[in-house]
Design an enzyme around this catalytic site. Structure first.
Site, PDB file in Angstrom:
ATOM      1  N   ARG A 122     -37.508  58.403 -19.912  1.00 13.71           N
ATOM      2  CA  ARG A 122     -37.375  58.495 -21.383  1.00 13.71           C
ATOM      3  C   ARG A 122     -36.893  59.895 -21.778  1.00 13.71           C
ATOM      4  NH1 ARG A 122     -37.956  54.442 -20.092  1.00 13.71           N
ATOM      5  NH2 ARG A 122     -35.778  54.595 -20.585  1.00 13.71           N
TER       6      ARG A 122
ATOM      7  N   ASN B  21     -42.863  58.345 -33.874  1.00 11.68           N
ATOM      8  CA  ASN B  21     -41.976  58.500 -32.720  1.00 11.68           C
ATOM      9  C   ASN B  21     -42.388  59.673 -31.850  1.00 11.68           C
ATOM     10  OD1 ASN B  21     -40.622  56.392 -33.763  1.00 11.68           O
ATOM     11  ND2 ASN B  21     -38.915  57.586 -34.597  1.00 11.68           N
TER      12      ASN B  21
ATOM     13  N   HIS C  70     -48.132  59.999 -32.517  1.00  9.08           N
ATOM     14  CA  HIS C  70     -48.310  59.405 -31.186  1.00  9.08           C
ATOM     15  C   HIS C  70     -47.893  60.338 -30.050  1.00  9.08           C
ATOM     16  CE1 HIS C  70     -48.083  55.182 -33.240  1.00  9.08           C
ATOM     17  NE2 HIS C  70     -49.221  55.795 -33.434  1.00  9.08           N
TER      18      HIS C  70
HETATM   19  P1  NAD Z   1     -42.181  49.819 -35.195  1.00  7.49           P
HETATM   20  O1  NAD Z   1     -43.391  49.004 -35.210  1.00  7.49           O
HETATM   21  O2  NAD Z   1     -42.210  51.028 -35.994  1.00  7.49           O
HETATM   22  O3  NAD Z   1     -40.938  48.777 -35.512  1.00  7.49           O
HETATM   23  C1  NAD Z   1     -39.571  49.139 -35.509  1.00  7.49           C
HETATM   24  C2  NAD Z   1     -38.979  48.774 -36.869  1.00  7.49           C
HETATM   25  O4  NAD Z   1     -37.689  49.353 -36.932  1.00  7.49           O
HETATM   26  C3  NAD Z   1     -38.822  47.266 -37.109  1.00  7.49           C
HETATM   27  O5  NAD Z   1     -39.358  46.924 -38.379  1.00  7.49           O
HETATM   28  C4  NAD Z   1     -37.303  47.064 -37.083  1.00  7.49           C
HETATM   29  O6  NAD Z   1     -36.865  46.042 -37.974  1.00  7.49           O
HETATM   30  C5  NAD Z   1     -36.837  48.423 -37.555  1.00  7.49           C
HETATM   31  N1  NAD Z   1     -35.468  48.771 -37.179  1.00  7.49           N
HETATM   32  C6  NAD Z   1     -34.741  48.390 -36.097  1.00  7.49           C
HETATM   33  N2  NAD Z   1     -33.529  48.965 -36.133  1.00  7.49           N
HETATM   34  C7  NAD Z   1     -33.481  49.738 -37.248  1.00  7.49           C
HETATM   35  C8  NAD Z   1     -32.507  50.581 -37.835  1.00  7.49           C
HETATM   36  N3  NAD Z   1     -31.306  50.781 -37.274  1.00  7.49           N
HETATM   37  N4  NAD Z   1     -32.814  51.215 -38.992  1.00  7.49           N
HETATM   38  C9  NAD Z   1     -34.022  51.056 -39.578  1.00  7.49           C
HETATM   39  N5  NAD Z   1     -34.979  50.257 -39.073  1.00  7.49           N
HETATM   40  C10 NAD Z   1     -34.716  49.612 -37.916  1.00  7.49           C
HETATM   41  O7  NAD Z   1     -41.801  50.429 -33.865  1.00  7.49           O
HETATM   42  P2  NAD Z   1     -41.994  49.844 -32.421  1.00  7.49           P
HETATM   43  O8  NAD Z   1     -40.662  49.755 -31.820  1.00  7.49           O
HETATM   44  O9  NAD Z   1     -42.788  48.618 -32.455  1.00  7.49           O
HETATM   45  O10 NAD Z   1     -42.800  51.017 -31.768  1.00  7.49           O
HETATM   46  C11 NAD Z   1     -44.132  51.293 -32.083  1.00  7.49           C
HETATM   47  C12 NAD Z   1     -44.528  52.593 -31.384  1.00  7.49           C
HETATM   48  O11 NAD Z   1     -43.894  52.752 -30.088  1.00  7.49           O
HETATM   49  C13 NAD Z   1     -44.025  53.773 -32.124  1.00  7.49           C
HETATM   50  O12 NAD Z   1     -44.873  54.001 -33.152  1.00  7.49           O
HETATM   51  C14 NAD Z   1     -43.938  54.835 -31.011  1.00  7.49           C
HETATM   52  O13 NAD Z   1     -45.211  55.407 -30.740  1.00  7.49           O
HETATM   53  C15 NAD Z   1     -43.479  54.079 -29.839  1.00  7.49           C
HETATM   54  N6  NAD Z   1     -42.008  54.144 -29.707  1.00  7.49           N
HETATM   55  C16 NAD Z   1     -41.367  55.320 -29.999  1.00  7.49           C
HETATM   56  C17 NAD Z   1     -39.997  55.411 -29.908  1.00  7.49           C
HETATM   57  C18 NAD Z   1     -39.332  56.726 -30.242  1.00  7.49           C
HETATM   58  O14 NAD Z   1     -39.951  57.782 -30.124  1.00  7.49           O
HETATM   59  N7  NAD Z   1     -38.054  56.734 -30.701  1.00  7.49           N
HETATM   60  C19 NAD Z   1     -39.263  54.284 -29.512  1.00  7.49           C
HETATM   61  C20 NAD Z   1     -39.950  53.086 -29.215  1.00  7.49           C
HETATM   62  C21 NAD Z   1     -41.329  53.025 -29.326  1.00  7.49           C
END
Ligand code: NAD
Length: 235
Positions: free
Chosen positions: A58, A89, A106
């Site tokens: 990652r 995130n 997180h």
């Molecule tokens: P989440 O529950 O926050 O859901 C993701 C949301 O993003 C969904 O509602 C989806 O419809 C929306 N989405 C998708 N593409 C989008 C876009 N282009 N613009 C705006 N919205 C969009 O997140 P999750 O994936 O279920 O992850 C939960 C936890 O996992 C996070 O809180 C984090 O701790 C970890 N995580 C972190 C990262 C990161 O750091 N970037 C990535 C994946 C998971």
């Protein structure tokens, strides 16, 4: 004049257009692994080598990723608002876009910590963390991530920020991961609440919600414009 306080809760969706996948959108898989296998404290105890490999990968992905227009628009919003970002995130894309006040609920991918005392935190040197690398208390270093099954110490300061918001926004979060999702309940009633997400998100009642059904890179700049218009109306 004192700037109005804007609090933004961001989830994995804000970084999706930077090439970092969310996990809810992939049916409970995160980069091809079942979420519980790579994001729970039980998984760390069961197979720490796999966890280290997963987070090393990652980090390598993150250093190649760039902030997108949503991260930049939130950094730019500091010109007009006192902005606090509360993010679920673990990436550092808000900071790299220039946001100055970012609270990570997180944990942070580019940091590591003692596996005995998670308040002993270190900046990563490079992307790789290996078994055998120890913290100053002699325990194994682990990713500085709040895994499922662990408490979320930054919820306390996060609640305090939300309680004094004049504007509140939720960007790219399904509001399905607790306790982060419960932050909405701490927003003062009657303040404007904006949600940016291409998919419907269920928000608790009692708010005037403006739902911007767009991807973050388009929806966030649009949302900031809407908020500035509201400021001019004297919100
Ligand atoms: P989440 O529950 O926050 O859901 C993701 C949301 O993003 C969904 O509602 C989806 O419809 C929306 N989405 C998708 N593409 C989008 C876009 N282009 N613009 C705006 N919205 C969009 O997140 P999750 O994936 O279920 O992850 C939960 C936890 O996992 C996070 O809180 C984090 O701790 C970890 N995580 C972190 C990262 C990161 O750091 N970037 C990535 C994946 C998971």
């Amino acid at each position: 004049m004192k700037k109005k306080h804007l609090v933004v809760l961001t989830g994995a969706g804000v970084s999706a257009e930077s090439g970092i996948r969310t996990f809810r959108d992939a049916d409970g898989l995160w980069e091809e692994y079942p979420v519980q296998e790579v994001a729970s404290i039980e998984a760390w105890h069961r197979n720490p080598e796999l966890m280290q490999e997963f987070y090393n990968a990652r980090r390598k992905q993150l250093v190649k990723a760039e902030p997108n227009a949503a991260h930049y628009a939130l950094a730019e919003a500091e010109k007009y608002f006192e902005v606090d970002i509360i993010t679920q995130n673990i990436d550092n894309l808000h900071e790299r876009a220039g946001s100055t006040r970012v609270l990570h609920l997180h944990g942070e991918l580019m940091k590591c910590c003692s596996s005995r005392d998670t308040s002993l935190v270190y900046e990563m040197e490079g992307c790789e963390l290996k078994m055998g690398q120890l913290a100053e208390d002699g325990s194994q270093l682990r990713p500085f991530i709040v895994w499922f099954g662990e408490s979320v110490p930054n919820m306390v300061p996060a609640c305090e920020l939300v309680q004094r918001a004049d504007f509140f926004a939720v960007v790219g979060s399904s509001l399905a991961v607790y306790p982060a999702a419960s932050l909405v309940h701490y927003a003062p009633s009657g303040i404007p609440l904006y949600v940016v997400d291409p998919k419907p998100v269920s928000v608790p009642g009692g708010f005037q919600v403006e739902f911007i059904e767009q991807k973050a890179s388009e929806g966030v700049p649009f949302m900031i414009e809407r908020m500035r218009a509201k400021l001019q109306e004297g919100a």
